[in-house]
Motif scaffolding. Sequence first.
Motif, PDB file in Angstrom:
ATOM      1  N   MET A 173      -1.342  11.803  -4.725  1.00 38.81           N
ATOM      2  CA  MET A 173      -1.324  12.833  -3.799  1.00 38.81           C
ATOM      3  C   MET A 173      -1.091  14.099  -3.127  1.00 38.81           C
ATOM      4  O   MET A 173       0.282  13.893  -4.115  1.00 38.81           O
ATOM      5  CB  MET A 173      -0.925  12.217  -2.509  1.00 38.81           C
ATOM      6  CG  MET A 173      -0.758  12.921  -1.190  1.00 38.81           C
ATOM      7  SD  MET A 173      -0.236  10.884   0.090  1.00 38.81           S
ATOM      8  CE  MET A 173       0.096  12.880   1.778  1.00 38.81           C
ATOM      9  N   ASN A 229     -12.223   5.737   1.458  1.00 38.67           N
ATOM     10  CA  ASN A 229     -11.112   5.292   0.539  1.00 38.67           C
ATOM     11  C   ASN A 229     -10.415   5.483  -0.300  1.00 38.67           C
ATOM     12  O   ASN A 229     -10.091   4.409  -1.971  1.00 38.67           O
ATOM     13  CB  ASN A 229     -12.333   3.653   0.663  1.00 38.67           C
ATOM     14  CG  ASN A 229     -11.436   1.824   0.414  1.00 38.67           C
ATOM     15  OD1 ASN A 229     -10.126   2.765   0.184  1.00 38.67           O
ATOM     16  ND2 ASN A 229     -11.675   1.380   0.113  1.00 38.67           N
ATOM     17  N   VAL A 230     -10.282   6.568  -1.202  1.00 36.28           N
ATOM     18  CA  VAL A 230      -9.179   7.231  -2.462  1.00 36.28           C
ATOM     19  C   VAL A 230      -8.131   6.579  -2.150  1.00 36.28           C
ATOM     20  O   VAL A 230      -7.322   5.939  -2.851  1.00 36.28           O
ATOM     21  CB  VAL A 230      -9.307   8.415  -2.507  1.00 36.28           C
ATOM     22  CG1 VAL A 230      -8.295   8.934  -3.680  1.00 36.28           C
ATOM     23  CG2 VAL A 230     -10.959   8.884  -2.383  1.00 36.28           C
ATOM     24  N   ALA A 240      -2.185   1.644  11.567  1.00 36.26           N
ATOM     25  CA  ALA A 240      -0.139   0.352  11.620  1.00 36.26           C
ATOM     26  C   ALA A 240       0.860   0.943  10.512  1.00 36.26           C
ATOM     27  O   ALA A 240       1.457   1.176  10.075  1.00 36.26           O
ATOM     28  CB  ALA A 240      -0.863  -0.711  11.331  1.00 36.26           C
ATOM     29  N   THR A 262       5.104 -13.039  35.571  1.00 32.18           N
ATOM     30  CA  THR A 262       5.865 -13.527  34.285  1.00 32.18           C
ATOM     31  C   THR A 262       4.927 -13.297  32.527  1.00 32.18           C
ATOM     32  O   THR A 262       5.140 -13.161  32.124  1.00 32.18           O
ATOM     33  CB  THR A 262       6.255 -15.126  34.302  1.00 32.18           C
ATOM     34  OG1 THR A 262       6.887 -15.498  35.038  1.00 32.18           O
ATOM     35  CG2 THR A 262       7.426 -15.891  32.896  1.00 32.18           C
ATOM     36  N   PRO A 312      -4.806   4.954   0.485  1.00 34.65           N
ATOM     37  CA  PRO A 312      -4.730   3.788   1.425  1.00 34.65           C
ATOM     38  C   PRO A 312      -5.224   3.769   2.691  1.00 34.65           C
ATOM     39  O   PRO A 312      -5.210   5.529   3.326  1.00 34.65           O
ATOM     40  CB  PRO A 312      -3.044   2.925   1.437  1.00 34.65           C
ATOM     41  CG  PRO A 312      -2.562   4.557   1.176  1.00 34.65           C
ATOM     42  CD  PRO A 312      -3.568   4.610  -0.400  1.00 34.65           C
ATOM     43  N   PRO A 313      -5.984   2.930   3.863  1.00 29.93           N
ATOM     44  CA  PRO A 313      -5.939   3.867   4.646  1.00 29.93           C
ATOM     45  C   PRO A 313      -4.815   3.583   5.463  1.00 29.93           C
ATOM     46  O   PRO A 313      -3.530   3.054   5.402  1.00 29.93           O
ATOM     47  CB  PRO A 313      -6.562   2.346   5.473  1.00 29.93           C
ATOM     48  CG  PRO A 313      -6.343   1.012   4.462  1.00 29.93           C
ATOM     49  CD  PRO A 313      -6.028   1.861   3.690  1.00 29.93           C
ATOM     50  N   LYS A 365       3.852   0.696  11.298  1.00 26.21           N
ATOM     51  CA  LYS A 365       4.751  -0.796  10.838  1.00 26.21           C
ATOM     52  C   LYS A 365       5.280  -0.639   9.737  1.00 26.21           C
ATOM     53  O   LYS A 365       5.549  -1.283   9.130  1.00 26.21           O
ATOM     54  CB  LYS A 365       4.003  -2.091  11.316  1.00 26.21           C
ATOM     55  CG  LYS A 365       3.812  -1.837  12.497  1.00 26.21           C
ATOM     56  CD  LYS A 365       3.189  -2.931  12.807  1.00 26.21           C
ATOM     57  CE  LYS A 365       2.261  -3.077  13.917  1.00 26.21           C
ATOM     58  NZ  LYS A 365       1.648  -4.676  14.023  1.00 26.21           N
ATOM     59  N   ARG A 366       4.482   0.187   8.369  1.00 26.82           N
ATOM     60  CA  ARG A 366       4.075   0.302   6.883  1.00 26.82           C
ATOM     61  C   ARG A 366       5.945  -0.016   6.963  1.00 26.82           C
ATOM     62  O   ARG A 366       6.848   1.384   7.420  1.00 26.82           O
ATOM     63  CB  ARG A 366       3.389   1.510   6.409  1.00 26.82           C
ATOM     64  CG  ARG A 366       3.329   1.144   4.843  1.00 26.82           C
ATOM     65  CD  ARG A 366       2.042   0.392   4.878  1.00 26.82           C
ATOM     66  NE  ARG A 366       1.004   0.313   5.800  1.00 26.82           N
ATOM     67  CZ  ARG A 366       0.134   1.409   5.491  1.00 26.82           C
ATOM     68  NH1 ARG A 366       0.386   2.122   4.302  1.00 26.82           N
ATOM     69  NH2 ARG A 366      -1.123   1.681   5.850  1.00 26.82           N
ATOM     70  N   ALA A 367       6.657  -0.661   5.966  1.00 25.25           N
ATOM     71  CA  ALA A 367       8.364  -0.586   5.238  1.00 25.25           C
ATOM     72  C   ALA A 367       8.756   0.718   4.647  1.00 25.25           C
ATOM     73  O   ALA A 367       9.170   1.433   4.639  1.00 25.25           O
ATOM     74  CB  ALA A 367       8.389  -1.582   4.952  1.00 25.25           C
ATOM     75  N   TYR A 368       7.215   1.062   3.669  1.00 24.55           N
ATOM     76  CA  TYR A 368       7.694   2.152   2.422  1.00 24.55           C
ATOM     77  C   TYR A 368       6.853   3.146   2.474  1.00 24.55           C
ATOM     78  O   TYR A 368       5.204   2.132   2.662  1.00 24.55           O
ATOM     79  CB  TYR A 368       7.640   1.850   1.056  1.00 24.55           C
ATOM     80  CG  TYR A 368       8.635   0.626   1.079  1.00 24.55           C
ATOM     81  CD1 TYR A 368       8.048  -0.762   1.013  1.00 24.55           C
ATOM     82  CD2 TYR A 368       9.850   0.702   0.683  1.00 24.55           C
ATOM     83  CE1 TYR A 368       9.561  -1.568   0.875  1.00 24.55           C
ATOM     84  CE2 TYR A 368      10.911   0.238   0.040  1.00 24.55           C
ATOM     85  CZ  TYR A 368      10.620  -1.068   0.156  1.00 24.55           C
ATOM     86  OH  TYR A 368      11.621  -1.878   0.037  1.00 24.55           O
ATOM     87  N   GLY A 379       4.512   3.704  -1.214  1.00 20.49           N
ATOM     88  CA  GLY A 379       5.438   2.490  -2.053  1.00 20.49           C
ATOM     89  C   GLY A 379       6.617   3.222  -3.065  1.00 20.49           C
ATOM     90  O   GLY A 379       7.684   2.202  -3.480  1.00 20.49           O
ATOM     91  N   VAL A 380       7.375   4.125  -2.041  1.00 22.59           N
ATOM     92  CA  VAL A 380       8.585   4.496  -2.793  1.00 22.59           C
ATOM     93  C   VAL A 380       9.640   4.851  -2.259  1.00 22.59           C
ATOM     94  O   VAL A 380      10.692   4.702  -2.400  1.00 22.59           O
ATOM     95  CB  VAL A 380       7.974   5.429  -4.153  1.00 22.59           C
ATOM     96  CG1 VAL A 380       7.365   5.145  -5.330  1.00 22.59           C
ATOM     97  CG2 VAL A 380       7.581   6.430  -3.051  1.00 22.59           C
ATOM     98  N   PRO A 382       5.787  -9.634  29.165  1.00 17.76           N
ATOM     99  CA  PRO A 382       5.830  -9.269  27.622  1.00 17.76           C
ATOM    100  C   PRO A 382       4.416  -7.876  27.202  1.00 17.76           C
ATOM    101  O   PRO A 382       5.453  -7.613  26.093  1.00 17.76           O
ATOM    102  CB  PRO A 382       5.654 -10.749  26.186  1.00 17.76           C
ATOM    103  CG  PRO A 382       5.752 -11.935  27.562  1.00 17.76           C
ATOM    104  CD  PRO A 382       5.235 -10.941  29.208  1.00 17.76           C
TER     105      PRO A 382
END
Lengths: 288, 119
Positions: free
Chosen positions: B98, B57-58, B64, B7, B60-61, B67-70, B73-74, B11
Amino acid sequence: MRDGLGKIAMVLAGVAVAGAGAGAAFVYAGIYNIAASEQHTAPVYWLLDYAMRRSVKSRAAAIEVPELQDAQRIRAGAVHYQTHCLQCHGAPGVAPEPEAIGMTPAPVNLVSTAREWPASEIYWVVRHGIKMSGMPAWNYKLSEKELWDVVAFIKALPALSPAEYAALDKSTSGSAARRTVGARAEAADSAETMSGDVEAGKRALDQYLCATCHRIPGVVGANRHVGPPLNGIATRGYIAGVLSNTPENMVRWIRYPQQVDPLSAMPNLGVSEQDARDIAAYLSTLDE
Amino acid sequence: MRAGVVTLAMPLLTACGEQPPQTQIAGADAERGREVIQAYGCIACHTVPGIPGPASNVGPPLAAFAKRAYIGGVLPNTPDDLVRWLRNPPAVDSRTAMPNVGLSEADARDVAAYLYTLH
């Protein structure tokens, strides 16, 4: 004698472990109903409410209360009340908006609060909000003066009949306060250099909801992946892939993302200049 | 006892295995995508789990990323939008730093498949 004590210690340790285990199982199995549609059990409710009162009391004890029985102050408070408080708390003879129905804990009728709570404690709750309730903290949205105006109005509520409140409402509607965040810094956008405070920035990151989209080291609960993680943001080459990472650009991005990039999903949260500088200061400590 | 262990393990057992439908790219090869990432030098700007080399680090990493929603960012993080972004970022957002590195459709799909393994 020693043997007996040893046995008692073992039994107590066993009970403690069993208790911890039972507690963990209780939590994991999801036994307690957290639905807002059903009330707490009476003992749990009493405990939560009592703990809240005691916490507020101890923190509000040292607060100095200014003069509140001033007609202008009360009137100013009424305007803020109509913009920010009426929706959940209602007013004499006025129901709250439908959103307030179904909240647990229910937003209290502030006439009873005004009659039972000292002004210092009302001020503390308005300023800081209450965890795990729907009561937000207003310290990022209302200035010090405005917070006390609201308290003054709340304290004046018990004396207002529904008819008197309706008259007051009529005479002040039209001067509804701006619904903007970031009004706290009344000296906002002043020309003098405002350096950023790292600790204040950490709190601001939480309050302005940044933590609901970004992973941010050091901010509790900031572990969502809507936007990119802010680990290492201090040394990242670009902000949001579009601005070179300088302190001024960071403040500009935080305050006006759509001005920088109209396509961005990052919203304009109405961050004040000082709060943005504080946030930028905190972010500048995240170098890995 | 055994039932209790099973049990508790349930998960864990159900978490691995199938990817959620919104990150599946038909016919794409995540392993090949990894090679494409290395070949095109993406790590010059991004830190990408599973790709050796100095962390950059130019931009974003990409840890994950699944899981990123965007994206950038656009764009919403869907397979089609990710391929679109990878193939020509400035065409999506003229302000982005980019660059368009000239990925083919197949390369972009493979890269996207790899990125969707990053949880």
